[in-house]
Design a protein around this motif. Structure first.
Motif, short mmCIF file in Angstrom:
data_model
loop_
_atom_site.label_atom_id
_atom_site.label_comp_id
_atom_site.label_asym_id
_atom_site.label_seq_id
_atom_site.Cartn_x
_atom_site.Cartn_y
_atom_site.Cartn_z
N ALA A 70 0.86 -1.18 0.00
CA ALA A 70 0.00 0.00 0.00
C ALA A 70 0.90 1.23 0.00
O ALA A 70 1.72 1.40 0.90
CB ALA A 70 -0.91 0.00 1.22
N GLU A 71 0.76 2.06 -1.03
CA GLU A 71 1.57 3.27 -1.17
C GLU A 71 0.68 4.51 -1.11
O GLU A 71 -0.47 4.47 -1.55
CB GLU A 71 2.31 3.28 -2.50
N VAL A 72 1.25 5.61 -0.62
CA VAL A 72 0.55 6.89 -0.55
C VAL A 72 1.33 7.86 -1.44
O VAL A 72 2.33 8.43 -1.01
CB VAL A 72 0.46 7.40 0.90
N PRO A 73 0.90 8.03 -2.70
CA PRO A 73 1.67 8.82 -3.65
C PRO A 73 1.94 10.26 -3.22
O PRO A 73 2.98 10.82 -3.55
CB PRO A 73 0.82 8.80 -4.93
N GLU A 74 1.04 10.87 -2.47
CA GLU A 74 1.21 12.27 -2.06
C GLU A 74 2.20 12.45 -0.92
O GLU A 74 2.62 13.57 -0.65
CB GLU A 74 -0.14 12.87 -1.67
N LEU A 75 2.57 11.35 -0.25
CA LEU A 75 3.51 11.42 0.87
C LEU A 75 4.74 10.59 0.49
O LEU A 75 4.74 9.37 0.65
CB LEU A 75 2.86 10.88 2.15
N PRO A 76 5.79 11.22 -0.01
CA PRO A 76 6.96 10.49 -0.49
C PRO A 76 7.50 9.48 0.52
O PRO A 76 7.71 9.81 1.69
CB PRO A 76 7.99 11.60 -0.76
N GLY A 77 7.69 8.25 0.04
CA GLY A 77 8.24 7.19 0.87
C GLY A 77 7.26 6.55 1.82
O GLY A 77 7.61 5.64 2.57
N CYS A 78 6.02 6.99 1.80
CA CYS A 78 5.00 6.46 2.72
C CYS A 78 4.37 5.22 2.11
O CYS A 78 3.63 5.29 1.13
CB CYS A 78 3.94 7.53 2.99
N MET A 79 4.69 4.06 2.70
CA MET A 79 4.15 2.80 2.22
C MET A 79 4.19 1.76 3.33
O MET A 79 4.90 1.92 4.32
CB MET A 79 4.91 2.32 0.99
N ALA A 80 3.41 0.71 3.15
CA ALA A 80 3.38 -0.39 4.12
C ALA A 80 2.98 -1.65 3.36
O ALA A 80 2.60 -1.60 2.20
CB ALA A 80 2.37 -0.09 5.24
N ASP A 81 3.08 -2.78 4.06
CA ASP A 81 2.69 -4.04 3.43
C ASP A 81 1.89 -4.88 4.41
O ASP A 81 1.79 -4.57 5.58
CB ASP A 81 3.90 -4.80 2.90
N GLY A 82 1.32 -5.97 3.88
CA GLY A 82 0.57 -6.89 4.71
C GLY A 82 0.28 -8.16 3.94
O GLY A 82 0.30 -8.18 2.71
N LYS A 83 0.02 -9.23 4.65
CA LYS A 83 -0.31 -10.52 4.03
C LYS A 83 -1.67 -10.49 3.35
O LYS A 83 -1.93 -11.24 2.42
CB LYS A 83 -0.28 -11.65 5.06
#
Length: 69
Positions: A19-32
């Motif tokens: 999951a990425e947040v294009p408006e916030l550079p480098g803001c991302m996370a993951d999950g199963k």
């Protein structure tokens, strides 16, 4: 609840949803699962905003739905 757009996709290399947040550079996370990735990115958005505020950085306003070419 955050109002930033979240882009979510499956990554075979990571064996997880990203999951990425294009408006916030480098803001991302993951999950199963998609739900795990969404919950994780909501926490990361809050942390991103708190860190930017603490460092005196400009916090982008949410533009709503972004357009991609």
């Amino acid at each position: 609840m955050n109002k930033y757009e979240v882009v979510m996709y499956w990554s075979a290399a990571d064996d997880a949803y990203i999951a990425e947040v294009p408006e916030l550079p480098g803001c991302m996370a993951d999950g199963k699962t998609r739900a795990e990735a969404l919950a994780a990115v909501e926490r990361v958005i809050d942390e991103w905003l708190e860190t930017a505020a603490a460092l005196g950085r400009t916090i982008p306003e949410s533009k709503g739905r972004l357009q991609y070419a």
